[in-house]
Design a protein around this motif. Structure first.
Motif, PDB file in Angstrom:
ATOM      1  N   ARG A   1      -2.570  -3.320  -7.667  1.00 54.36           N
ATOM      2  CA  ARG A   1      -1.427  -2.662  -8.316  1.00 54.36           C
ATOM      3  C   ARG A   1      -0.132  -3.401  -8.021  1.00 54.36           C
ATOM      4  O   ARG A   1       0.656  -3.630  -8.918  1.00 54.36           O
ATOM      5  CB  ARG A   1      -1.328  -1.222  -7.837  1.00 54.36           C
ATOM      6  CG  ARG A   1      -0.300  -0.385  -8.561  1.00 54.36           C
ATOM      7  CD  ARG A   1      -0.574   1.086  -8.342  1.00 54.36           C
ATOM      8  NE  ARG A   1      -0.364   1.470  -6.947  1.00 54.36           N
ATOM      9  CZ  ARG A   1       0.725   2.064  -6.495  1.00 54.36           C
ATOM     10  NH1 ARG A   1       1.721   2.300  -7.309  1.00 54.36           N
ATOM     11  NH2 ARG A   1       0.836   2.408  -5.243  1.00 54.36           N
TER      12      ARG A   1
ATOM     13  N   LYS B   1      -9.533   6.412 -14.981  1.00 47.86           N
ATOM     14  CA  LYS B   1      -9.382   5.674 -13.728  1.00 47.86           C
ATOM     15  C   LYS B   1     -10.754   5.362 -13.128  1.00 47.86           C
ATOM     16  O   LYS B   1     -11.056   5.715 -11.977  1.00 47.86           O
ATOM     17  CB  LYS B   1      -8.515   6.445 -12.727  1.00 47.86           C
ATOM     18  CG  LYS B   1      -7.051   6.566 -13.156  1.00 47.86           C
ATOM     19  CD  LYS B   1      -6.215   7.201 -12.071  1.00 47.86           C
ATOM     20  CE  LYS B   1      -4.736   7.119 -12.397  1.00 47.86           C
ATOM     21  NZ  LYS B   1      -4.368   7.730 -13.683  1.00 47.86           N
TER      22      LYS B   1
ATOM     23  N   LYS C   1      -7.368   5.923  -7.892  1.00 45.89           N
ATOM     24  CA  LYS C   1      -6.444   7.049  -7.964  1.00 45.89           C
ATOM     25  C   LYS C   1      -5.127   6.768  -8.672  1.00 45.89           C
ATOM     26  O   LYS C   1      -4.511   7.677  -9.230  1.00 45.89           O
ATOM     27  CB  LYS C   1      -6.154   7.568  -6.551  1.00 45.89           C
ATOM     28  CG  LYS C   1      -7.385   8.115  -5.846  1.00 45.89           C
ATOM     29  CD  LYS C   1      -7.092   8.511  -4.418  1.00 45.89           C
ATOM     30  CE  LYS C   1      -8.355   8.999  -3.731  1.00 45.89           C
ATOM     31  NZ  LYS C   1      -8.139   9.261  -2.297  1.00 45.89           N
ATOM     32  N   THR C   2      -4.646   5.531  -8.632  1.00 46.67           N
ATOM     33  CA  THR C   2      -3.335   5.256  -9.211  1.00 46.67           C
ATOM     34  C   THR C   2      -3.455   4.196 -10.302  1.00 46.67           C
ATOM     35  O   THR C   2      -4.512   3.591 -10.486  1.00 46.67           O
ATOM     36  CB  THR C   2      -2.353   4.767  -8.136  1.00 46.67           C
ATOM     37  OG1 THR C   2      -2.838   3.529  -7.607  1.00 46.67           O
ATOM     38  CG2 THR C   2      -2.226   5.775  -7.014  1.00 46.67           C
ATOM     39  N   SER C   3      -2.375   3.940 -11.001  1.00 46.90           N
ATOM     40  CA  SER C   3      -2.399   2.918 -12.042  1.00 46.90           C
ATOM     41  C   SER C   3      -2.609   1.547 -11.409  1.00 46.90           C
ATOM     42  O   SER C   3      -2.245   1.320 -10.252  1.00 46.90           O
ATOM     43  CB  SER C   3      -1.089   2.940 -12.831  1.00 46.90           C
ATOM     44  OG  SER C   3      -0.016   2.647 -11.978  1.00 46.90           O
TER      45      SER C   3
ATOM     46  N   GLN D   1      -8.163   3.195  -2.067  1.00 49.83           N
ATOM     47  CA  GLN D   1      -7.958   3.294  -3.487  1.00 49.83           C
ATOM     48  C   GLN D   1      -9.224   3.595  -4.245  1.00 49.83           C
ATOM     49  O   GLN D   1      -9.265   4.457  -5.105  1.00 49.83           O
ATOM     50  CB  GLN D   1      -7.333   1.981  -3.993  1.00 49.83           C
ATOM     51  CG  GLN D   1      -7.213   1.884  -5.503  1.00 49.83           C
ATOM     52  CD  GLN D   1      -6.076   2.703  -6.044  1.00 49.83           C
ATOM     53  OE1 GLN D   1      -5.898   3.838  -5.690  1.00 49.83           O
ATOM     54  NE2 GLN D   1      -5.299   2.101  -6.906  1.00 49.83           N
TER      55      GLN D   1
END
Lengths: 112, 109
Positions: free
Chosen positions: B93, B70, B26-28, B3
Motif C-alpha cells: 500500500r 479485498k 483489510k485496506t486498499s 494485512q
C-alpha cells in the motif's frame, strides 16, 4: 552466482551475546530489507534501506541496528540477544521499492 | 497489524489436481504479490497483480484480484510434487510489503 546471500546460515548463541548477520546482493538493486520469520512462519518487515538511507524502521527493539556500508550490503547487528530473538532472519532486495523482492536463503538464529 | 490472511492454512492434493489458495486483506492496496517458500529456503516471487487488474496468468499460475471484496486467489493447475511449499500473499500500500499467514501446500505423487 547467488543473487542475495546471507552469512551465516545458522547461528547459535547464548543470551546476552552480540551477533551480526551479513547480507549482500549482486543484482544492482537500490533497496534492501530485513525480515523476521517466527516459528509460525509469520514474516514481518524490520528495516528497509534505499541507497544506504534508512526508509523503513518498524517497531523493533533498539538492540537491533542495521548498517548499510554501500547499496549492495545491509548488515544486521543485534545486541544483548534474548530468547525471543530466535527466528529466521531474511534479507531481501528490490529494484523499485517495493516491487518484486528477491530473498536470501535466511539465517536461522537460535538463542539459548 | 497483519494485512493478509490466507485460506486454507494447509492443503493436501494429489499430483495433477488443481490447488486454489485464497488471500483476504483489510485496506486498499497498490498491488498484491504471491511468493513461494520451500522448506528451509527463502521466498521466491511468483506473480504481481496491480490494483487495477483483475486476473493474471503465468505458466500454470492464475491469480485473480477482487478489490471490492479485498481478496485474491492463486490457482495452480496440474500440480506437481515439486509445487509442495508454503505460499504467501503480500500486499503493498505504501512503501512496504505486508505478508499473509501463508498456505502450506502438499502435493502427493
Amino acid at each position: 552466482d547467488t543473487a542475495v546471500s546471507q552469512t551465516p546460515k545458522y547461528l547459535v548463541t547464548q543470551m546476552g551475546n552480540d551477533k551480526s548477520i551479513k547480507c549482500e546482493q549482486n543484482l544492482g538493486h537500490d533497496t534492501m530489507y530485513w525480515y523476521k520469520q517466527d516459528s509460525k512462519k509469520f514474516l514481518k518487515i524490520m528495516f528497509s534501506y534505499n541507497n544506504k538511507e534508512l526508509i523503513i524502521n518498524e517497531t523493533v527493539p533498539n538492540r537491533f541496528s542495521p548498517k548499510s556500508p554501500d547499496k549492495a550490503h545491509l548488515n544486521l547487528h543485534i545486541n544483548s540477544l534474548e530468547l525471543g530473538d530466535s527466528a529466521v532472519y531474511f534479507c531481501a532486495s528490490s529494484q523499485n521499492n517495493p516491487y518484486e523482492q528477491y530473498f536470501g536463503p535466511g539465517t536461522r538464529l537460535t538463542v539459548t | 497489524s497483519q494485512q493478509g490472511e490466507e485460506d486454507p492454512q494447509a492443503l493436501s492434493i494429489q499430483e495433477g489436481e488443481n490447488a486454489t489458495m485464497n488471500c483476504s486483506y483489510k485496506t486498499s492496496i497498490n498491488n498484491l504479490q504471491w511468493y513461494r517458500q520451500n522448506s528451509g529456503r527463502g521466498l521466491v516471487h511468483l506473480i504481481l497483480i496491480r490494483s487495477n487488474e483483475r486476473e493474471k496468468h503465468s505458466g500454470r499460475l492464475r491469480v485473480t484480484l477482487d478489490t471490492s471484496k479485498k481478496s485474491s486467489s492463486l490457482l495452480i493447475t496440474a500440480s506437481r510434487a515439486a509445487d509442495t511449499a508454503s505460499y504467501f500473499c503480500a500486499t503493498q500500500r505504501t512503501d512496504k510489503l505486508i505478508f499473509g499467514t501463508g498456505t502450506r501446500l502438499q502435493v502427493f505423487p
